[in-house]
Design a protein around this motif. Structure first.
Motif, short mmCIF file in Angstrom:
data_model
loop_
_atom_site.label_atom_id
_atom_site.label_comp_id
_atom_site.label_asym_id
_atom_site.label_seq_id
_atom_site.Cartn_x
_atom_site.Cartn_y
_atom_site.Cartn_z
N PRO A 180 0.82 -1.22 0.00
CA PRO A 180 0.00 0.00 0.00
C PRO A 180 0.85 1.27 0.00
N GLY A 181 0.51 2.19 -0.92
CA GLY A 181 1.20 3.47 -0.98
C GLY A 181 2.47 3.48 -1.80
N CYS A 182 2.82 2.34 -2.39
CA CYS A 182 4.07 2.29 -3.17
C CYS A 182 3.93 3.03 -4.49
N GLU A 183 5.07 3.28 -5.12
CA GLU A 183 5.11 3.95 -6.43
C GLU A 183 5.40 2.91 -7.51
N LEU A 184 4.61 2.92 -8.58
CA LEU A 184 4.86 2.05 -9.72
C LEU A 184 5.77 2.78 -10.70
N ARG A 185 6.86 2.16 -11.09
CA ARG A 185 7.83 2.80 -11.97
C ARG A 185 8.14 1.87 -13.15
N ALA A 186 7.71 2.26 -14.34
CA ALA A 186 7.91 1.44 -15.54
C ALA A 186 9.36 1.53 -16.01
N VAL A 187 9.96 0.37 -16.31
CA VAL A 187 11.34 0.28 -16.80
C VAL A 187 11.34 -0.64 -18.01
N LYS A 188 11.39 -0.07 -19.20
CA LYS A 188 11.35 -0.88 -20.42
C LYS A 188 12.54 -1.83 -20.48
N GLY A 189 12.26 -3.06 -20.90
CA GLY A 189 13.31 -4.05 -21.07
C GLY A 189 13.75 -4.75 -19.80
N GLN A 190 13.09 -4.50 -18.69
CA GLN A 190 13.48 -5.13 -17.43
C GLN A 190 13.16 -6.62 -17.41
N GLY A 191 12.13 -7.02 -18.14
CA GLY A 191 11.75 -8.42 -18.17
C GLY A 191 10.73 -8.76 -17.11
N PRO A 192 10.42 -10.04 -16.93
CA PRO A 192 9.33 -10.44 -16.03
C PRO A 192 9.66 -10.30 -14.55
N LEU A 193 10.93 -10.16 -14.19
CA LEU A 193 11.30 -10.04 -12.78
C LEU A 193 10.93 -8.66 -12.24
N MET A 194 10.02 -8.66 -11.23
CA MET A 194 9.66 -7.40 -10.57
C MET A 194 10.75 -7.02 -9.56
N LYS A 195 10.96 -5.72 -9.39
CA LYS A 195 11.92 -5.25 -8.40
C LYS A 195 11.20 -4.37 -7.37
N VAL A 196 11.35 -4.74 -6.10
CA VAL A 196 10.78 -3.94 -5.02
C VAL A 196 11.92 -3.23 -4.30
N LEU A 197 11.90 -1.90 -4.34
CA LEU A 197 12.88 -1.09 -3.64
C LEU A 197 12.21 -0.59 -2.37
N ALA A 198 12.51 -1.23 -1.27
CA ALA A 198 11.83 -0.92 0.00
C ALA A 198 12.25 0.45 0.50
N GLY A 199 11.25 1.32 0.78
CA GLY A 199 11.52 2.66 1.28
C GLY A 199 11.23 2.79 2.76
N ALA A 200 11.47 3.98 3.27
CA ALA A 200 11.28 4.23 4.70
C ALA A 200 9.81 4.15 5.11
#
Length: 486
Positions: A437-457
């Protein structure tokens, strides 16, 4: 006034009357959900313990047929009660304006693809609903054609054609021959009363994880929760072009609606209001045909026994399909049942066994893509040691396929959690974001099927999510409480 409850008694069988013939009117694309909902709602309504005086006379509203006439060599009776539900058309009672608004035109036919077996357990604490797809490959026993009077030997057909050739009798015989389940009662329900029934109940709430739009029925629902009136509910249960799953997806939505209607009927207080009860039952039964043995006393006895019935007491599934597009000469493309799996399914009905694993209601948020299908790499975007490991563990505990190797993000000053994803996997990204909840979705072309979660404060905890289709177990069955809105 309601009468005091008495001990439940099993439904009594009565002598079968002579058949009462009525023209079989069919739409081009019959929809089983609307007819099943209205019929089962009578049983649910009766479970309130409404007094005999209020429901006396229901028999007068039900037209009678004799689906068991001259039947021999029938399957052995099992435990519990089996009701065969067959759908019919009832558009003649819908106004021209409603027909235009809800896209209810179309020429009638004289067949039905609306066939379901409803099994009521012997202890009256569970209802198992099994849908038999309209294009199922079937073989009829020998019979006389109702239309031509011609005598036919056993031959292959689509199961929806059994009604056209031999009416209720051949339909019951064909289903019994295919399933080896003895049918105790027959109900044939008209969908013209569907909208009135939903409206009398005050509407029914359904939830959808993604948008549902069907130009054929006019259905147009945004993601989220919706309170549907009769007309909108009709569009919802009729739609078969809302996604690529066609009839199978439509059947699942119809089952979902039935579960929601049961919850509405059992929780809205309408069951305890004799006047509303009368309005609903008359709206439903005015277009029902049934065998003589299924009447007022049976409804009351069954209702008293099912006083504690709830969505969790119901379960839904479709007969397992072994071959899609099974081509038969002179018939066309059919659906061939999986012999082994369908055999186990119908054996479970005969033995009065539950079809779905009964679990406590799952309040997880519904998403479009199951967590088990989403690969995730977690990175710690803060200076807090161990945050990446904590997020990875929490996501894995919810079902996501994490790498189990969290790393540090290049930027360790993130205030807001980010989900980085390839636009080609946007549905998976949205499902993952629902757990954060409250996260930001950031599109990255060519990243592939692996999702990346950058945990914030801002990270606090993971919200539990689950796929929109919770079907499980050997038969892909689901309990009603898993189908209603969380």
């Amino acid at each position: 006034m309601p009468t005091p409850p008495r001990s439940p008694a099993p439904p009594r069988r009565r002598p079968q009357p002579s058949p009462v013939r009525r023209p079989a009117v069919r739409p081009r694309k019959p929809r089983w959900g609307m007819r099943v909902v209205t019929t089962l709602s009578v049983v649910v309504l009766a479970s309130a313990g409404i007094g005999h005086a209020v429901v006396t006379g229901l028999d007068e509203d039900i037209a009678r047929v004799d689906p068991f006439k001259d039947m021999k060599n029938r399957p052995q009776a099992g435990h519990g009660m089996n009701v065969l539900l067959v759908g019919t058309d009832g558009r003649d009672k819908i106004t021209p304006e409603e027909k235009r608004k809800y896209r209810l035109g179309g020429a009638p036919c004289h067949c039905t693809d609306t066939i379901m077996i409803v099994h009521i357990s012997e202890d009256r604490e569970r209802a198992s609903v099994v849908s038999l797809p309209r294009d199922s490959y079937a073989e009829t026993p020998a019979h006389t054609d109702e239309t031509t009077g011609k005598r036919h030997g056993p031959h292959p057909i689509k199961i929806n054609a059994a009604y056209a050739e031999g009416g209720p009798n051949l339909t019951v015989r064909t289903v019994e021959n295919m399933t080896h389940v003895k049918i105790d009662h027959y109900l044939e329900v008209d969908f013209t009363s569907f909208m009135k029934t939903v409206d009398v109940l005050g509407g029914v709430e359904i939830c959808t994880a993604g948008p549902l739009k069907d130009s054929y029925t006019g259905l147009d629902l945004a993601p989220g929760s919706h309170k549907l009136n009769g007309g909108a509910a009709l569009q919802y249960v009729r739609s078969r072009h809302a996604d690529g799953s066609s009839d199978l997806g439509r059947m699942q939505r119809q089952q979902r609606f039935l579960a929601a209607l049961i919850e509405q009927a059992t929780s809205s207080g309408v069951l305890l209001n004799p006047l509303k009860f009368r309005d609903v039952t008359h709206a439903v039964l005015g277009s029902v045909r049934a065998d003589k043995g299924f009447g007022t006393e049976e409804l009351l006895d069954l209702g008293r026994a099912m006083r504690n019935f709830s969505p969790a007491s119901s379960e839904f599934t479709t007969v397992p399909i072994g071959r899609m597009g099974y081509v038969v000469k002179g018939i066309g493309s059919t659906l061939k049942w999986d012999d082994a799996k369908s055999g186990k399914l119908f054996r479970a009905l005969r033995d009065d066994k539950p079809l779905a694993p009964h679990k406590v209601r799952n309040k997880a948020l519904r998403v479009d893509v199951a967590p088990q299908q989403i690969q995730v790499q977690v990175q710690n975007g803060t200076a807090t040691e161990g945050l990446g490991k904590r997020v990875d563990s929490a996501l894995r505990g919810t079902g996501f396929r994490t790498t189990r190797q969290p790393a540090n993000a290049p930027d360790r000053t993130l205030k807001r959690t980010v989900v980085a994803y390839d636009p080609r996997w946007d549905r998976s990204a949205k499902s993952l974001a629902a757990a954060l909840p409250g996260c930001e979705l950031r599109a990255v072309k060519g990243q592939g099927p692996l999702m990346k979660v950058l945990a914030g404060a801002d990270f606090k905890q993971i919200r539990r999510v689950r796929a929109d289709d919770p079907r499980q177990g050997e038969f892909g069955a689901v309990t009603g409480d898993q189908e209603v809105c969380p």
